[in-house]
Every structure is written in structure tokens, then in C-alpha cells.
Design an enzyme around this catalytic site. Structure first.
Site, PDB file in Angstrom:
ATOM      1  N   ASP A   1       0.814  -1.333   0.220  1.00 66.09           N
ATOM      2  CA  ASP A   1       0.038  -0.084   0.234  1.00 66.09           C
ATOM      3  C   ASP A   1       0.878   1.246  -0.072  1.00 66.09           C
ATOM      4  O   ASP A   1       2.085   1.316  -0.076  1.00 66.09           O
ATOM      5  CB  ASP A   1      -0.741  -0.071   1.455  1.00 66.09           C
ATOM      6  CG  ASP A   1      -2.249   0.706   0.836  1.00 66.09           C
ATOM      7  OD1 ASP A   1      -2.373   1.752   0.320  1.00 66.09           O
ATOM      8  OD2 ASP A   1      -3.414  -0.035   1.273  1.00 66.09           O
TER       9      ASP A   1
ATOM     10  N   HIS B   1      -2.953   3.110  -4.713  1.00 64.90           N
ATOM     11  CA  HIS B   1      -2.433   3.049  -3.317  1.00 64.90           C
ATOM     12  C   HIS B   1      -1.043   2.269  -3.469  1.00 64.90           C
ATOM     13  O   HIS B   1      -0.413   1.355  -2.907  1.00 64.90           O
ATOM     14  CB  HIS B   1      -3.007   1.880  -2.614  1.00 64.90           C
ATOM     15  CG  HIS B   1      -4.244   2.394  -2.021  1.00 64.90           C
ATOM     16  ND1 HIS B   1      -4.421   2.983  -0.609  1.00 64.90           N
ATOM     17  CD2 HIS B   1      -5.496   2.304  -2.574  1.00 64.90           C
ATOM     18  CE1 HIS B   1      -5.571   3.171  -0.503  1.00 64.90           C
ATOM     19  NE2 HIS B   1      -6.538   2.946  -1.418  1.00 64.90           N
TER      20      HIS B   1
ATOM     21  N   GLU C   1     -10.105   2.811  -4.753  1.00 68.26           N
ATOM     22  CA  GLU C   1      -9.697   4.409  -4.561  1.00 68.26           C
ATOM     23  C   GLU C   1      -8.426   4.743  -5.247  1.00 68.26           C
ATOM     24  O   GLU C   1      -7.544   5.374  -4.902  1.00 68.26           O
ATOM     25  CB  GLU C   1      -9.318   4.407  -3.070  1.00 68.26           C
ATOM     26  CG  GLU C   1     -10.216   4.015  -2.203  1.00 68.26           C
ATOM     27  CD  GLU C   1     -10.224   3.900  -0.751  1.00 68.26           C
ATOM     28  OE1 GLU C   1     -10.908   4.588   0.168  1.00 68.26           O
ATOM     29  OE2 GLU C   1      -9.016   3.306  -0.192  1.00 68.26           O
TER      30      GLU C   1
HETATM   31  C1  ACM Z   1     -10.798  -0.308   0.902  1.00 71.02           C
HETATM   32  O1  ACM Z   1     -11.125  -0.346   2.168  1.00 71.02           O
HETATM   33  N1  ACM Z   1     -10.286   0.809   0.603  1.00 71.02           N
HETATM   34  C2  ACM Z   1     -10.774  -1.597   0.216  1.00 71.02           C
END
Ligand code: ACM
Length: 565
Positions: A203, A268, A343
Site C-alpha cells: 500500500d 495505493h 480508490e
Molecule cells: C478499501 O477499504 N479501500 C478496500
């Protein structure tokens, strides 16, 4: 029948395995069918564990567990067909009912013997887990406990899981946890018959998986300057070597847990782009910074120009992805690889000539389709290597990759859309199964991004199959998974407190028949089950046993997390 009840009432006094005030043994998750009988099997120093080859390491696993708490030698041996089934714990696939399926088992306890029969090795393992829960809770101790009698009540159990996917996700990017912690986590999962460990290895805040071809991923991307961290000149982080990964994968395999690694693309990705800035749209490094100081002060935002997305239009990105997936597949033998997909910040793609050219050339109408293009490339590559792709529900937006499985996190809508489109789905809705959210109010609770929202009871009452689906669509719901995001959880004891006992409720949701769901009775069984966790030395929350108090558990000034977590 009356006779049996009289005997059982007597046993009740002697066997703490029974939930208080309840005649049924306190099994979690509850089995499909259980028939109590009179009498008990008593474990003796000379008890032998006998098994056929299909039991694999399960016999030795059982011997080690029993030996640790009882100190009994408990020899493990291969089956001798002519030997009497007397004073033994027998693990065998011979004569098992095929209808019990890949993970089902039969467990018969008589005064003379314990017999676990299952068509497949996984069933033998789950039969062993149930047998352990029939013994006193101290059987989970890792040191010898002096006890007059180690007894299990006589039962006949037939059991199999409701869902094939019974998962738990752990984010080790925001805060790294070493392999010892992960193995302990796997032990807790195995005890609850959970079978998928989703390992969020990558991440923005840290890349945790050694990739030989891209050493900077861990030499640069696994470390960050962490406000409040005083050791190592404030440089904080860590990663797993490939040998560490192989060790954990083998540890999980003994426990019939498949590990699903997550390699996040295209968002991410700050940590990866800090290591390899040439993979970002502007060639600028990502920011492996952190947006929380710890223990838990206010949010700080990413620097405004930091980039968390790979350049989709750069052919080097695809090469990188294939190389990383190749090494990942070499380490993780399971069928599924999770590619993230949630995201994604698309503002860089907007201004990037390479991304714009790719969109024009491929006729991609928007950034969702650009992400979809990349996801489909990843899927083709994984499928060519015999693997299947999973992504967070954002992968629906740009046109689903043909064989993709969707993990529904923004509530249940993604899962519903996926199964209606004929794709498998795993339910991990943030309003029921995000265990980083508060489960109780008040001081002493680990920091959490939301007010009390996910109590033990709300997990217990969650049903992974949404209403209104056809039977064929319902069959595409593979199961349920809870997520542990660790923005605020840098301490192992906090992680455990947030995990337990909610993990036990998840296990019952994912394993036990829906018709048998009964909160009051589960709460009673949990009283005994918590004694097992205590014997293991697991930190758990007791606040969960109470009804929720809707107070804010966040420290003053702490705002909501930027994402849906
Ligand atoms: C997430 O909680 N962004 C998968």
C-alpha cells in the site's frame, strides 16, 4: 432421552466444555449436526493418535497441541488395520461419506475412542479443531496445565461449512507485523475454521514483499520516516524476505489456510513509486509517508502533489506488473491473486500524454475504462499462469475482467452487481466486517476511525447472502471476509483486541447454518470460547459482550479516515 439428560446434567458439573446453562458443548463455530451421548472419552498419557496417509501433518499438529497442554507423550502412528480401536484418536478418510464435501467431517467420541472421518484432509483438520473444543479450554495452553482429567463428552457430529470462503484480511503495510505475529494470527484463524488469509502486503505506506527483480521496493519502499518513532533514527518499517513468505505459506498450509496475497494496482502505490519513480506519470517519486502519527493524533494529508497511481500508458508499468506477479505466484501457490484496484486517484492520468494516448488508441472513454484495461491485462497474465484475479469492487466500474472475482467492500452493492453479472463475489462490507472500526466505546479501546459501529452482535447477525438474488446468483457468493486495516493500529495487542471476539462471530457466519443463528445461545458459548482464547494468551475485548453504547471512542480532534475504512 430422560436418562441421557440426567447423565448430561451430571456431566455438566464436571465438563467446562458445556456452555453455562446449556447442554450442548460450547463449539464455535456451531456444527451442522450434533448429537450428545452419555459418557466421556478420557485422554491418557498412553492414548495414541493413529491415522492414514491422507491425514498428512494433521496428526502431528494434534499431537503437538495435546502434548503442549497435557504433557502426555501421545504417540502418533500409522493405522494398523488389525489393531483394536481402543484408547486411540483415529483420523481417517476410509469409509467417510463423500457427501460431506471437501471440508466436512464426522466426529464420533465414545468412552473407547475418538474417530474423525472425512473424505478429504481438510475435513480431518476441522474434525481435530472440533475435538479440541470438546476438551477443557486449558487444552489451548502452550504450557503444561496440571489437570485431574482431560475429558471430552461423547458426541456424534456431522459438520461441513456453509461457505467455501471464510476469510480474514490483515493490512501489514500501514504497520508492519513480523512473521511470528502473522503465524499467531493464522493459529487463531485455524481454531475458528477460517480458511483464507488475505495478506495486504502493499500500500502507500509500505511495500512488504521482497521482489528480487525490484530490490528497491523493499530497500526504499518498506521504510518511512515516522513521526513519534524514536528508534532507528525514526526510520520505521520492515518487510518479509522470500524465505519468510515460504515459511508462513507452509505454516498456513498445515492449518488448511490458503494465503491470498494482495499486490495493489494501479492505486495505493506511493511506496512502489517512491522506489521506482519512472513508473509514475511524471517520473516523480511517491511519498512513503504516513498520515497518522501514533499513538493516534490527527490526520495529516499526503503532500498535494504526491502520486499514488502507476502510469497506465507506460509499457514499463505492464512489465513491472508481470515481473512482480511472476515472483508473487512463485511464492503463493493458491488459486487467487488479489490486485487491489480500490480508490484510484486519476488526476495524474488526466494530464499524462502517455495515458491520454493509450485511451485514444484503445477507445477508452474514461478513467474507469483505463483502469479496466490494466486490470484485464493483469487478469490475462494471471489466467495464463493458471491463477484467478480478485479485485475490490471498484474493478466493476470500467467493465469487469472476464473471469474476475469481486470483493465487495463499499457495502454490499458491488457484490450484488458482480453476481448479477455472473461473477463470483466475496462479501467484506465495511459497515459489517471492517474490524478496524470500533466495537465498543470508552477509554482503553484501541483507536478507531469511526464511532462504535461494528459490535460483536452486528457481526453475528450479518448474512453474506443479500436478499433478492436468484439461487444461481446466491451460489456465486463465495463467502465472507473481515478486514483489519491498520492505519491506527500499530500495536499487536490492539490488533488482537480488535480481532477478537469478532473473528469468532465471523466464523459462525461463514461456517454454521443460517437457520441455527441464535445470539443468546452464541453469547453463552462464547463464555467458554473466551476461556480458550485466554488459555492461548490472546488479547480480546470483553466490551463486546455488552450492547453497544453509541459514544465516540475517538480521541478529541481525530477526524474520519479519508477512505471508506
Ligand atoms: C478499501 O477499504 N479501500 C478496500
Amino acid at each position: 432421552m430422560k436418562f441421557a439428560i440426567v447423565i448430561l446434567s451430571t456431566l455438566l458439573l464436571a465438563l467446562p466444555v458445556f456452555a453455562a446453562g446449556n447442554l450442548a458443548p460450547a463449539l464455535v463455530p456451531a456444527p451442522q449436526k450434533l448429537e450428545l451421548q452419555a459418557g466421556a472419552f478420557q485422554l491418557q498419557p498412553q492414548t495414541r493418535i493413529v491415522m492414514d496417509a491422507a491425514a498428512g501433518p494433521t496428526g502431528e499438529y494434534l499431537r503437538e497441541k495435546l502434548h503442549a497442554a497435557t504433557g502426555y507423550p501421545l504417540k502418533a502412528a500409522d493405522i494398523q488395520p488389525s489393531a483394536p480401536v481402543q484408547g486411540v484418536i483415529l483420523l481417517t478418510t476410509s469409509g467417510a461419506k463423500a457427501t460431506l464435501g471437501a471440508e466436512g467431517y464426522e466426529l464420533t467420541v465414545t468412552p473407547a475412542a475418538v474417530i474423525i472421518r472425512a473424505p478429504q484432509p481438510a475435513g480431518l483438520f476441522y474434525g481435530v479443531q472440533t475435538f479440541l473444543q470438546l476438551l477443557p479450554p486449558e487444552i489451548y495452553a502452550t504450557n503444561v496445565v496440571a489437570k485431574a482429567a482431560w475429558q471430552a463428552p461423547c458426541v456424534r457430529i456431522e459438520d461441513w461449512p456453509r461457505f467455501a470462503w471464510r476469510g480474514m484480511m490483515l493490512d501489514v503495510s500501514r504497520h508492519f507485523q513480523g512473521k511470528e505475529f502473522v503465524e499467531r494470527y493464522l493459529d487463531g484463524m485455524a481454531m475458528q475454521k477460517l480458511n483464507v488469509f488475505h495478506w495486504h502486503l502493499v500500500d502507500d505506506q509500505g511495500w512488504r514483499l521482497e521482489i528480487k527483480k525490484y530490490p528497491r521496493l523493499t530497500s526504499v519502499g518498506a521504510w518511512r520516516k515516522q513521526p513519534g518513532y524514536t528508534e532507528n533514527n525514526g526510520i520505521y518499517g520492515g518487510f518479509y524476505t522470500q524465505d519468510d513468505i515460504r515459511e508462513v505459506v507452509a505454516y498456513a498450509a498445515v492449518r488448511h489456510i490458503t494465503i491470498v496475497p494482495e499486490i495493489e494496482i494501479p492505486g495505493h502505490s506511493q511506496a512502489a513509486l517512491a522506489a521506482y519513480p519512472e513508473l509514475s506519470c511524471r517520473g516523480e517519486p511517491g511519498y512513503v509517508g504516513y498520515f497518522f502519527e501514533f499513538p493516534s493524533p490527527p490526520l495529516a494529508k499526503f503532500p498535494p502533489n504526491s502520486c499514488n497511481v502507476f502510469c497506465a500508458g507506460n509499457p514499463m508499468t505492464l512489465q513491472f506488473l508481470e515481473d512482480v506477479l511472476t515472483e508473487t505466484m512463485g511464492l503463493f501457490p493458491g488459486k487467487y491473486i488479489h490486485i487491489g484496484g480500490d480508490e484510484v486517484g486519476t488526476n495524474y492520468w488526466d494530464q499524462c500524454p502517455k495515458c491520454q494516448a493509450l485511451m485514444a488508441g484503445e477507445g477508452l472513454k474514461n478513467y474507469h475504462e483505463l483502469q479496466g484495461w490494466l486490470t484485464k491485462k493483469a487478469e490475462i497474465f494471471l489466467n495464463e499462469h493458471g491463477r484467478q484475479l480478485i479485485g475490490w469492487d471498484e474493478i466493476l466500474a470500467g467493465g469487469l475482467a472476464p473471469n474476475a472475482t469481486v470483493m465487495s467492500w463499499r457495502g454490499v452493492a458491488g457484490g450484488i452487481a458482480a453476481v448479477k453479472a455472473g461473477h463470483p463475489a466475496i462479501m467484506a462490507p465495511n459497515n459489517f466486517l471492517y474490524f478496524n472500526r470500533a466495537q465498543a466505546a470508552g477509554p482503553g479501546q484501541p483507536p478507531a476511525p469511526r464511532r462504535v459501529s461494528i459490535t460483536l452482535k452486528s457481526v453475528y447477525n450479518y448474512d453474506p447472502v443479500p436478499a433478492g438474488l436468484t439461487p444461481a446468483q446466491e451460489n456465486l457468493i463465495l463467502g465472507a471476509e473481515a478486514c483489519m486495516w491498520t492505519e491506527r493500529l500499530n500495536r499487536a495487542d490492539w490488533l488482537e483486541t480488535m480481532t477478537y471476539p469478532r473473528l469468532c462471530a465471523l466464523a459462525e457466519v461463514a461456517w454454521s447454518p443460517k437457520a441455527a443463528r441464535d445470539w443468546e445461545q452464541f453469547s453463552q458459548r462464547m463464555e467458554t470460547h473466551l476461556q480458550r482464547l485466554a488459555a492461548m494468551g490472546v488479547t480480546y475485548s470483553r466490551a463486546n459482550q455488552a450492547e453497544p453504547k453509541l459514544a465516540d471512542s475517538r480521541p478529541a480532534g481525530q477526524s474520519e479516515a479519508p477512505s471508506g475504512q
